[in-house]
Design a protein around this motif. Structure first.
Motif, mmCIF file in Angstrom:
data_model
loop_
_atom_site.group_PDB
_atom_site.id
_atom_site.type_symbol
_atom_site.label_atom_id
_atom_site.label_comp_id
_atom_site.label_asym_id
_atom_site.label_seq_id
_atom_site.Cartn_x
_atom_site.Cartn_y
_atom_site.Cartn_z
ATOM 1 N N VAL A 1 0.864 -1.174 0.000
ATOM 2 C CA VAL A 1 0.000 0.000 0.000
ATOM 3 C C VAL A 1 0.900 1.223 0.000
ATOM 4 N N PRO A 2 0.603 2.248 -0.787
ATOM 5 C CA PRO A 2 1.465 3.429 -0.849
ATOM 6 C C PRO A 2 1.730 4.029 0.528
ATOM 7 N N GLY A 3 3.005 4.353 0.771
ATOM 8 C CA GLY A 3 3.375 5.005 2.020
ATOM 9 C C GLY A 3 3.553 4.091 3.205
ATOM 10 N N GLU A 4 3.434 2.786 2.991
ATOM 11 C CA GLU A 4 3.511 1.859 4.122
ATOM 12 C C GLU A 4 4.597 0.810 3.979
ATOM 13 N N ALA B 1 10.585 -11.076 12.470
ATOM 14 C CA ALA B 1 10.682 -10.385 13.756
ATOM 15 C C ALA B 1 9.556 -10.891 14.642
ATOM 16 N N GLY B 2 9.902 -11.326 15.829
ATOM 17 C CA GLY B 2 8.895 -11.864 16.737
ATOM 18 C C GLY B 2 8.203 -13.096 16.202
ATOM 19 N N GLY B 3 8.900 -13.886 15.408
ATOM 20 C CA GLY B 3 8.317 -15.111 14.863
ATOM 21 C C GLY B 3 7.377 -14.886 13.694
ATOM 22 N N LYS B 4 7.335 -13.657 13.148
ATOM 23 C CA LYS B 4 6.449 -13.358 12.027
ATOM 24 C C LYS B 4 7.239 -12.696 10.900
ATOM 25 N N LYS B 5 6.718 -12.830 9.697
ATOM 26 C CA LYS B 5 7.421 -12.322 8.521
ATOM 27 C C LYS B 5 7.312 -10.809 8.415
ATOM 28 N N LEU B 6 8.462 -10.169 8.385
ATOM 29 C CA LEU B 6 8.550 -8.722 8.212
ATOM 30 C C LEU B 6 8.758 -8.359 6.749
ATOM 31 N N GLY B 7 9.431 -9.239 6.022
ATOM 32 C CA GLY B 7 9.703 -8.961 4.618
ATOM 33 C C GLY B 7 10.439 -10.106 3.965
ATOM 34 N N ILE C 1 18.270 -7.550 -7.024
ATOM 35 C CA ILE C 1 17.978 -7.968 -5.649
ATOM 36 C C ILE C 1 16.848 -7.102 -5.118
ATOM 37 N N GLY C 2 15.685 -7.686 -4.999
ATOM 38 C CA GLY C 2 14.519 -6.946 -4.537
ATOM 39 C C GLY C 2 14.181 -7.250 -3.094
ATOM 40 N N VAL C 3 13.749 -6.220 -2.372
ATOM 41 C CA VAL C 3 13.318 -6.381 -0.981
ATOM 42 C C VAL C 3 11.960 -5.723 -0.798
ATOM 43 N N GLY C 4 11.055 -6.447 -0.162
ATOM 44 C CA GLY C 4 9.783 -5.890 0.269
ATOM 45 C C GLY C 4 9.695 -5.983 1.776
ATOM 46 N N LEU C 5 9.395 -4.856 2.434
ATOM 47 C CA LEU C 5 9.265 -4.828 3.889
ATOM 48 C C LEU C 5 7.966 -4.132 4.268
ATOM 49 N N ASN C 6 7.301 -4.646 5.278
ATOM 50 C CA ASN C 6 6.172 -3.935 5.874
ATOM 51 C C ASN C 6 6.734 -2.929 6.871
ATOM 52 N N LEU C 7 6.599 -1.647 6.562
ATOM 53 C CA LEU C 7 7.117 -0.623 7.470
ATOM 54 C C LEU C 7 6.052 -0.087 8.410
ATOM 55 N N ALA C 8 4.903 0.280 7.852
ATOM 56 C CA ALA C 8 3.870 0.912 8.673
ATOM 57 C C ALA C 8 2.489 0.368 8.330
ATOM 58 N N VAL C 9 2.390 -0.939 8.207
ATOM 59 C CA VAL C 9 1.121 -1.596 7.907
ATOM 60 C C VAL C 9 0.415 -1.919 9.225
ATOM 61 N N ALA C 10 -0.809 -1.432 9.367
ATOM 62 C CA ALA C 10 -1.564 -1.678 10.596
ATOM 63 C C ALA C 10 -1.856 -3.165 10.756
ATOM 64 N N GLN C 11 -1.969 -3.586 12.012
ATOM 65 C CA GLN C 11 -2.186 -4.998 12.331
ATOM 66 C C GLN C 11 -3.356 -5.585 11.553
ATOM 67 N N GLU C 12 -4.458 -4.851 11.490
ATOM 68 C CA GLU C 12 -5.667 -5.401 10.875
ATOM 69 C C GLU C 12 -5.557 -5.499 9.353
ATOM 70 N N ARG C 13 -4.533 -4.893 8.762
ATOM 71 C CA ARG C 13 -4.396 -4.944 7.310
ATOM 72 C C ARG C 13 -3.184 -5.741 6.848
ATOM 73 N N LEU C 14 -2.576 -6.459 7.754
ATOM 74 C CA LEU C 14 -1.475 -7.324 7.345
ATOM 75 C C LEU C 14 -2.012 -8.450 6.459
ATOM 76 N N PRO C 15 -1.257 -8.845 5.444
ATOM 77 C CA PRO C 15 -1.782 -9.818 4.468
ATOM 78 C C PRO C 15 -2.097 -11.188 5.054
ATOM 79 N N ILE C 16 -1.302 -11.644 6.010
ATOM 80 C CA ILE C 16 -1.540 -12.949 6.640
ATOM 81 C C ILE C 16 -1.274 -12.838 8.134
ATOM 82 N N ASP C 17 -1.798 -13.799 8.901
ATOM 83 C CA ASP C 17 -1.639 -13.780 10.355
ATOM 84 C C ASP C 17 -0.178 -13.885 10.774
ATOM 85 N N LYS C 18 0.616 -14.563 9.958
ATOM 86 C CA LYS C 18 2.014 -14.792 10.328
ATOM 87 C C LYS C 18 2.946 -13.694 9.813
ATOM 88 N N SER C 19 2.389 -12.544 9.462
ATOM 89 C CA SER C 19 3.224 -11.421 9.044
ATOM 90 C C SER C 19 3.170 -10.312 10.081
#
Length: 312
Positions: free
Chosen positions: A98-101, A162-168, A188-206
């Motif tokens: 999502v843009p900005g996150e 991080a904390g047993g869940k996927k950050l990127g 070499i591509g990297v995707g990281l969740n920087l500011a994604v709210a808990q309720e909008r994370l793609p999966i429970d383990k992220s």
């Protein structure tokens, strides 16, 4: 149609550290876009010297290879995007954003073909990139006086946890350079969740960096801080790797072992042919493969598989 943004204004520190930076508002995949630029000769090829049009009609004068008379082959080019609509992970996994996150950045570098054909060392390149990304995340958080509530670790072979869940995740791909037989491009591509709210994370383990760290700056400021550290760290490591890949493979194994979240855990490997293997991850090997010990005590060397951890 995608727009090219002012990278010098939005990612100023990265622009100083990298040889070229192209920042897009939206793109299907930064890795795919970067690979297209290589295939068209815009990056590391003869066609790029005069700023010719690249993928999707993007001109070199707008940010790709502008002002360069020739490529030496040792540059680092950054392709970043605010939004990615068709992001890819390893083994055809998808990565949403999502843009900005999110941190959506691909680096384009090159390596001698001889090194990449050497299976005893080539597998470490992606893990070196992952280790440097981990260092960049931790360092950038500290730069702003932030604190991490969870350790940032690496799941074999290319996930950041991080904390047993996927950050990127990290995805490295080889792309042939036109009319160049001795070097190959590595995207070499990297995707990281920087500011994604808990309720909008793609999966429970992220998870998202804002959920495991405190006192973070704006996500786009943080993106620049992580990217500049990654470029600087990887430039040094790649030079060392090219100089002596076997020495650097040993160094990478020593660095990866204590931060490998997979080691010591029960896991399940899913192979491309549909078979699976359950057991305990017991060792990182010299060639970057993973050894899994099954329930009968038989050791299996795994080089290419999607390895999920069954227990923490």
């Amino acid at each position: 149609m995608m727009a090219i943004l002012d990278s010098a204004m939005i990612m100023p520190r990265t622009c100083v550290a990298a040889d070229q930076v192209l920042l897009l508002d939206t793109v299907g995949s930064t890795n795919t876009y970067a690979a297209d630029l290589v295939r068209e000769g815009v990056l590391f090829g003869a066609n790029g010297a005069d700023g010719v049009s690249g993928a999707d009609g993007v001109s070199g004068a707008d940010g790709v290879n502008a002002g360069k008379s020739a490529w030496s082959g040792h540059e680092i080019v950054v392709i970043a995007a605010n939004e990615q609509t068709a992001g890819r992970g390893r083994l055809d996994h998808t990565w949403t954003s999502v843009p900005g996150e999110s941190f959506i950045v691909s680096l384009v570098v090159s390596m001698p073909v001889s090194i990449m054909r050497d299976s005893s060392v080539s597998g470490w390149l992606q893990m070196i990139a992952s280790c440097e990304m981990r260092e960049a995340i931790v360092g950038a958080v500290c730069d702003f006086g932030g604190t991490l509530d969870e350790d940032v670790l690496l799941k074999w072979p290319n996930d950041i946890f991080a904390g047993g869940k996927k950050l990127g995740g990290v995805l490295a791909e080889m792309v042939p350079i036109p009319d160049c037989g001795d070097r190959v491009a590595i995207v070499i591509g990297v995707g990281l969740n920087l500011a994604v709210a808990q309720e909008r994370l793609p999966i429970d383990k992220s998870t998202s960096l804002q959920l495991v760290a405190r006192n973070l700056p704006d996500a786009m400021v943080l993106r620049d801080a992580i990217a500049v550290r990654w470029v600087q760290g990887l430039r040094s490591r790649l030079a060392d790797f090219e100089e002596d890949p076997h020495r650097e493979a040993v160094r990478a194994r020593e660095a990866m072992t204590p931060i490998c979240w997979t080691l010591g855990k029960q896991c399940e490997a899913h192979f491309v042919d549909g078979t699976t293997l359950q057991g305990r991850a017991v060792a990182l090997n010299d060639d970057a493969s993973l050894t899994i010990e099954d329930q009968e005590g038989v050791l299996h060397r795994v080089s290419t598989a999607d390895v999920g951890v069954l227990s923490k």
